[in-house]
Scaffold this active site. Structure first.
Site, PDB file in Angstrom:
ATOM      1  N   TYR A 194       0.600  -7.744  -5.444  1.00 31.35           N
ATOM      2  CA  TYR A 194       0.811  -6.299  -5.290  1.00 31.35           C
ATOM      3  C   TYR A 194       2.297  -5.983  -5.506  1.00 31.35           C
ATOM      4  CZ  TYR A 194       0.902  -1.681  -3.064  1.00 31.35           C
ATOM      5  OH  TYR A 194       1.076  -0.343  -2.797  1.00 31.35           O
ATOM      6  N   LYS A 229       4.015  -3.544  -8.489  1.00 33.27           N
ATOM      7  CA  LYS A 229       4.847  -2.353  -8.247  1.00 33.27           C
ATOM      8  C   LYS A 229       6.239  -2.522  -8.873  1.00 33.27           C
ATOM      9  CE  LYS A 229       1.863   0.240  -6.097  1.00 33.27           C
ATOM     10  NZ  LYS A 229       1.366   1.496  -6.653  1.00 33.27           N
TER      11      LYS A 229
HETATM   12  N1  LIG Z   1      -0.743   3.286   1.925  1.00 35.04           N
HETATM   13  C1  LIG Z   1       0.459   2.757   1.830  1.00 35.04           C
HETATM   14  O1  LIG Z   1       1.038   2.264   2.828  1.00 35.04           O
HETATM   15  C2  LIG Z   1       1.170   2.730   0.501  1.00 35.04           C
HETATM   16  C3  LIG Z   1       2.507   2.337   0.485  1.00 35.04           C
HETATM   17  C4  LIG Z   1       3.171   2.320  -0.733  1.00 35.04           C
HETATM   18  C5  LIG Z   1       2.529   2.702  -1.889  1.00 35.04           C
HETATM   19  N2  LIG Z   1       1.210   3.088  -1.839  1.00 35.04           N
HETATM   20  C6  LIG Z   1       0.570   3.498  -3.095  1.00 35.04           C
HETATM   21  O2  LIG Z   1       0.021   4.794  -2.937  1.00 35.04           O
HETATM   22  C7  LIG Z   1      -1.026   4.987  -3.900  1.00 35.04           C
HETATM   23  C8  LIG Z   1      -2.247   5.579  -3.214  1.00 35.04           C
HETATM   24  O3  LIG Z   1      -2.800   4.618  -2.340  1.00 35.04           O
HETATM   25  P1  LIG Z   1      -3.350   4.969  -0.883  1.00 35.04           P
HETATM   26  O4  LIG Z   1      -2.507   4.236   0.080  1.00 35.04           O
HETATM   27  O5  LIG Z   1      -3.543   6.417  -0.735  1.00 35.04           O
HETATM   28  O6  LIG Z   1      -4.753   4.177  -0.927  1.00 35.04           O
HETATM   29  P2  LIG Z   1      -6.260   4.693  -0.989  1.00 35.04           P
HETATM   30  O7  LIG Z   1      -6.556   5.538   0.188  1.00 35.04           O
HETATM   31  O8  LIG Z   1      -7.062   3.441  -1.177  1.00 35.04           O
HETATM   32  O9  LIG Z   1      -6.302   5.570  -2.302  1.00 35.04           O
HETATM   33  C9  LIG Z   1      -6.263   4.963  -3.568  1.00 35.04           C
HETATM   34  C10 LIG Z   1      -6.878   5.904  -4.562  1.00 35.04           C
HETATM   35  O10 LIG Z   1      -6.830   5.283  -5.855  1.00 35.04           O
HETATM   36  C11 LIG Z   1      -8.111   5.405  -6.436  1.00 35.04           C
HETATM   37  N3  LIG Z   1      -8.351   4.402  -7.467  1.00 35.04           N
HETATM   38  C12 LIG Z   1      -8.381   3.056  -7.371  1.00 35.04           C
HETATM   39  N4  LIG Z   1      -8.667   2.506  -8.549  1.00 35.04           N
HETATM   40  C13 LIG Z   1      -8.837   3.528  -9.427  1.00 35.04           C
HETATM   41  C14 LIG Z   1      -9.148   3.616 -10.798  1.00 35.04           C
HETATM   42  N5  LIG Z   1      -9.400   2.539 -11.541  1.00 35.04           N
HETATM   43  N6  LIG Z   1      -9.209   4.841 -11.369  1.00 35.04           N
HETATM   44  C15 LIG Z   1      -8.980   5.957 -10.657  1.00 35.04           C
HETATM   45  N7  LIG Z   1      -8.707   5.940  -9.343  1.00 35.04           N
HETATM   46  C16 LIG Z   1      -8.628   4.737  -8.734  1.00 35.04           C
HETATM   47  C17 LIG Z   1      -9.070   5.305  -5.273  1.00 35.04           C
HETATM   48  O11 LIG Z   1     -10.355   5.795  -5.639  1.00 35.04           O
HETATM   49  P3  LIG Z   1     -11.699   5.528  -4.781  1.00 35.04           P
HETATM   50  O12 LIG Z   1     -11.682   6.563  -3.686  1.00 35.04           O
HETATM   51  O13 LIG Z   1     -12.769   5.708  -5.780  1.00 35.04           O
HETATM   52  O14 LIG Z   1     -11.575   4.118  -4.253  1.00 35.04           O
HETATM   53  C18 LIG Z   1      -8.349   6.185  -4.269  1.00 35.04           C
HETATM   54  O15 LIG Z   1      -8.597   7.551  -4.515  1.00 35.04           O
HETATM   55  C19 LIG Z   1      -1.279   3.606  -4.525  1.00 35.04           C
HETATM   56  O16 LIG Z   1      -0.641   3.543  -5.781  1.00 35.04           O
HETATM   57  C20 LIG Z   1      -0.612   2.658  -3.546  1.00 35.04           C
HETATM   58  O17 LIG Z   1      -0.211   1.467  -4.162  1.00 35.04           O
HETATM   59  C21 LIG Z   1       0.521   3.123  -0.677  1.00 35.04           C
END
Ligand SMILES: NC(=O)c1ccc[n+]([C@@H]2O[C@H](COP(=O)([O-])OP(=O)(O)OC[C@H]3O[C@@H](n4cnc5c(N)ncnc54)[C@H](OP(=O)(O)O)[C@@H]3O)[C@@H](O)[C@H]2O)c1
Length: 257
Positions: free
Chosen positions: A169, A173
């Site tokens: 991961y 990034k």
């Molecule tokens: N949460 C954290 O602590 C954190 C920290 C740093 C960065 N981030 C980044 O923030 C972003 C959002 O993540 P999140 O934390 O909100 O997680 P999340 O709740 O799992 O949301 C991820 C989203 O991405 C979608 N997704 C995954 N694969 C996809 C694909 N092939 N095509 C289209 N959509 C897809 C998922 O769709 P489904 O609903 O269909 O699964 C979901 O809507 C990510 O890039 C993650 O790396 C998160």
């Protein structure tokens, strides 16, 4: 004829930070036409129903669902065509969709899966929408990255995440950050503001149900914080930061690459 409104696409908006960003943007301005990108149309529609139910009185902008699976070339091109036909341009692309592979796999499978979404998908989505961003008078491209992608912080023993692994991961990034840096350079000539944004450690579904519980236990923040900070990036309040090197951080200032 291009839309008079500011057209914003958030990929991966069926959950977590993307979903909260759609809500925060819709609450911000009646000038926003927000596309809730979802790989599942059904899930996207259900989320939109929930948003309308929970936030009806505070929504100013309009929201519609756009099917887009960022690992599926046809889905990406279909989505681009729909945006072109309906709006004639795109003002803001928020490349948010991302995954963290939590099940046990071999290294190659994990790397391929992680990079397919977190890096290749982002690059292909941007390529597909580039011509529509060029039709905007104030184009913006935002990559949702992660502090986990910082090489500088990875090797800092005083950093709070020093002992956190997640190698693949992290690698994805870091690669995404380079993509953002390249696009920052490549797209400067037509005035597109490009940044990588760190949303901080949030309570979302990124690492599944067990991960969600772990996040709460470890004091992860509400994804609405990240969404509010993103609204500032979209509305130009962080433009001084966007001009700098590094990731635009949720808490203000920059994180080192
Ligand atoms: N949460 C954290 O602590 C954190 C920290 C740093 C960065 N981030 C980044 O923030 C972003 C959002 O993540 P999140 O934390 O909100 O997680 P999340 O709740 O799992 O949301 C991820 C989203 O991405 C979608 N997704 C995954 N694969 C996809 C694909 N092939 N095509 C289209 N959509 C897809 C998922 O769709 P489904 O609903 O269909 O699964 C979901 O809507 C990510 O890039 C993650 O790396 C998160």
């Amino acid at each position: 004829m291009a839309s008079d409104k500011i057209v914003i696409l958030v990929t991966g908006a069926s959950s977590g930070i993307g979903l909260e960003s759609v809500v925060a943007l819709a609450r911000e301005s009646q000038d926003f036409d927000i596309l809730l990108g979802s790989r599942s149309t059904e899930k996207g529609k259900k989320m939109l129903e929930d948003i309308c139910h929970s936030h009806a009185s505070s929504l100013k902008g309009t929201i519609s669902v756009l099917q887009i699976d960022i690992t599926d070339q046809k889905s990406i091109l279909d989505a681009k065509e729909k945006v072109e036909t309906k709006f004639g341009k795109l003002d803001v692309l928020i490349n948010n969709a991302g995954i963290a592979v939590t099940r046990q796999t071999d290294t190659l499978t994990n790397l391929r899966e992680t990079f397919e979404t977190n890096v290749f998908g982002q690059a292909v989505v941007t390529e597909a929408f580039e011509s529509l961003l060029k039709k905007s008078s104030n184009p913006r491209l935002i990559y949702i990255s992660s502090g986990q992608g910082s090489i500088t912080n990875r090797l800092d023993p005083t950093h709070k995440a020093y002992k956190t692994r997640g190698d693949y991961y992290r690698m994805s990034k870091t690669a995404l950050n380079m993509l953002a840096a390249c696009h920052k350079f490549n797209f400067a000539e037509w005035g597109c503001k490009v940044c990588a944004f760190n949303p901080g450690f949030c309570v979302t579904n990124l690492t599944g149900e067990a991960g969600r519980a772990m996040r709460i236990q470890h004091g992860a923040r509400d994804p609405r914080d990240a969404a509010d900070a993103l609204v500032k990036v979209v509305t130009g309040k962080r433009d001084a930061d966007i001009a700098k090197s590094g990731m635009v951080d949720v808490d203000g200032g920059m994180l080192p690459w």
